[in-house]
Design an enzyme around this catalytic site. Structure first.
Site, PDB file in Angstrom:
ATOM      1  N   ASP A  58     -16.252  -9.593   0.436  1.00 52.14           N
ATOM      2  CA  ASP A  58     -15.486  -8.670   0.893  1.00 52.14           C
ATOM      3  C   ASP A  58     -14.059  -9.565   1.101  1.00 52.14           C
ATOM      4  OD1 ASP A  58     -13.762  -7.142   2.710  1.00 52.14           O
ATOM      5  OD2 ASP A  58     -15.241  -6.373   3.841  1.00 52.14           O
ATOM      6  N   ALA A  81      -7.941  -5.715  -5.236  1.00 51.86           N
ATOM      7  CA  ALA A  81      -8.913  -5.008  -4.247  1.00 51.86           C
ATOM      8  C   ALA A  81      -8.116  -4.003  -3.372  1.00 51.86           C
ATOM      9  CB  ALA A  81      -9.659  -5.979  -3.342  1.00 51.86           C
ATOM     10  N   THR A 133       1.540  -0.044  -6.141  1.00 47.58           N
ATOM     11  CA  THR A 133       1.638   1.168  -6.772  1.00 47.58           C
ATOM     12  C   THR A 133       3.154   1.716  -6.823  1.00 47.58           C
ATOM     13  OG1 THR A 133       1.006   3.527  -6.964  1.00 47.58           O
ATOM     14  CG2 THR A 133       0.866   2.161  -4.849  1.00 47.58           C
ATOM     15  N   ASP A 134       3.554   2.491  -7.927  1.00 53.98           N
ATOM     16  CA  ASP A 134       4.878   3.114  -7.579  1.00 53.98           C
ATOM     17  C   ASP A 134       4.829   4.365  -6.559  1.00 53.98           C
ATOM     18  OD1 ASP A 134       3.247   5.201  -8.860  1.00 53.98           O
ATOM     19  OD2 ASP A 134       4.640   5.146 -10.469  1.00 53.98           O
ATOM     20  N   GLU A 135       3.824   4.740  -5.921  1.00 52.07           N
ATOM     21  CA  GLU A 135       3.884   5.773  -5.067  1.00 52.07           C
ATOM     22  C   GLU A 135       4.354   5.286  -3.683  1.00 52.07           C
ATOM     23  OE1 GLU A 135       0.124   7.972  -4.617  1.00 52.07           O
ATOM     24  OE2 GLU A 135      -0.507   7.653  -6.615  1.00 52.07           O
ATOM     25  N   TYR A 159      -2.683   6.787   1.500  1.00 51.74           N
ATOM     26  CA  TYR A 159      -2.760   5.657   0.549  1.00 51.74           C
ATOM     27  C   TYR A 159      -1.616   4.838  -0.091  1.00 51.74           C
ATOM     28  CZ  TYR A 159      -2.958   3.500  -4.262  1.00 51.74           C
ATOM     29  OH  TYR A 159      -2.446   2.694  -5.276  1.00 51.74           O
ATOM     30  N   LYS A 163      -0.557   0.953   0.814  1.00 53.02           N
ATOM     31  CA  LYS A 163      -0.132   0.127  -0.008  1.00 53.02           C
ATOM     32  C   LYS A 163       1.366  -0.358   0.565  1.00 53.02           C
ATOM     33  CE  LYS A 163      -1.784  -1.097  -3.142  1.00 53.02           C
ATOM     34  NZ  LYS A 163      -2.741  -2.428  -3.470  1.00 53.02           N
ATOM     35  N   ARG A 291      -2.695  19.670  -3.146  1.00 56.90           N
ATOM     36  CA  ARG A 291      -2.980  18.854  -1.819  1.00 56.90           C
ATOM     37  C   ARG A 291      -1.997  18.526  -1.218  1.00 56.90           C
ATOM     38  NH1 ARG A 291      -3.536  13.544  -5.841  1.00 56.90           N
ATOM     39  NH2 ARG A 291      -1.248  12.690  -5.566  1.00 56.90           N
TER      40      ARG A 291
END
Length: 354
Positions: A58, A81, A133-135, A159, A163, A291
């Site tokens: 972990d 991860a 991420t691009d999000e 999420y 990030k 969603r």
């Protein structure tokens, strides 16, 4: 160099490990907790290679990470991860906070303790590469704009918020402690070994089995699609040649609406594996409740990594999709146990309590 890849049994992480072993001379140590979406079968092609080692563990275990860094004399950490599925973050955000934020903090502290004790020459060449991420940027209008490295963060889901937080932590450790951090933000990945809860593999496998193809809303949401092996090449360049304190956006220049993607999958499947009795898999498409917080459009400006590091995507969406579908047709032994056991093949993220 000796490279530690965290999350190397996941979709993108395993592609990075396979790339590093097949196309470079680096030694790879893969640290993965082996949660639900991890799959050691994705690493079978390199499992016995003398430059590859797998360690189950972990990132939140600071002592384990520090011991591993010292034992392997690590020069680069590529941190992949993460809990990564938007729908699951809506249904159960706690794991995303624990892994993506707290886990990244623990990893950064272990790496800082290791890096601070290195000789000067090794300190200078060391890199901590945080993969994101691009999000984190939020949504773009349908008709204009691209995400650049200067785009303000505006995450919409648990999420993307987790990030975004981990991105800020990594860069804060660079600014505050001098840790040589590089950051990359990518568009939607697809390709072989993709866990079948994500859009493209879910549609491929449902289509093969003649099941409904559930599309959120009207399928109007637009994403830029990046073939995972192109992404792996880009990540190697950022990790080994990126400038500390700098971020790099990685995209495929392949914007498609979700409905267009699903239709392309249907047409390719119909060509490569026609349904018994004929007919089109487009007839399986079903529009379902959207969603919450579903961003309308993502699109990446990848000019920095193209101009500064010389990276360019090799696959178009059409060539990459054809390769991906053919891989799933040829590798039922990889995905069948997932479909039959650990994963039901349904859509998540429609408002269940976290």
């Amino acid at each position: 160099m000796n490279i530690l890849v965290t999350g190397g049994a996941g979709f993108i992480g395993s592609a990075v490990c396979r790339h590093l072993i097949a196309r470079t001379e680096h030694r790879v140590v893969n640290l993965d907790k082996l949660t639900y979406a991890a799959n050691l079968d994705s690493l079978a092609p390199i499992a016995d290679h003398d430059r590859y080692r797998f360690v189950q563990g972990d990132i939140g275990d600071r002592d384990l990470v520090l011991d591993l860094l010292k034992e392997e004399a690590v020069d680069v950490v590529m941190h992949l991860a993460a809990e990564s599925h938007v729908d699951r973050s809506i249904d159960g955000p706690a794991a995303f906070i624990e892994t993506n934020i707290v886990g990244t903090y623990q990893l950064l502290e272990a790496v800082r303790g290791y890096w601070s004790g290195l000789p000067t020459d090794r300190r200078e060449r060391f890199r901590f590469h945080h993969i994101s991420t691009d999000e984190v940027y939020g949504a773009l209008p349908l008709d204009s704009g691209l995400f650049t490295e200067e785009t303000p963060y505006a995450p919409s889901s648990p999420y993307s918020a987790s990030k975004a937080a981990s991105d800020h932590l990594a860069m804060a450790w660079h600014e505050t402690y001098g840790l040589p951090v590089v950051l990359s933000n990518c568009s939607n990945n697809y390709g072989p070994y993709h866990f079948p809860e994500k859009l493209i593999p879910l549609m491929i496998l449902n289509g093969l089995e003649g099941k409904d193809l559930p599309v959120y809303g009207k399928g109007e949401n637009v994403r830029d699609w990046l073939y995972v092996e192109d992404h792996a090449r880009a990540l190697e360049l950022v990790a080994t040649r990126g400038k500390p304190g700098r971020s790099y956006n990685i995209g495929g220049h392949n914007e498609r609406s979700n409905l267009t993607v699903v239709q392309a999958i249907c047409d390719t499947l119909d060509r490569l594996a026609p349904m018994r009795g004929g007919g089109s898999r487009r007839e399986l498409i079903r529009f379902v409740t959207d969603r919450p917080g579903h961003d309308l459009r993502y699109a990446i400006d990848a000019s920095r990594i193209e101009n500064e590091l010389g990276w360019h995507a090799e696959e178009t969406f059409e060539t990459g999709l054809a390769k991906t579908i053919q891989w799933y047709l040829d590798n039922e032994s990889w995905w069948r146990p997932i479909r039959d056991g650990r994963y039901s093949g349904q859509r998540l993220g429609v408002g269940a309590d976290g």
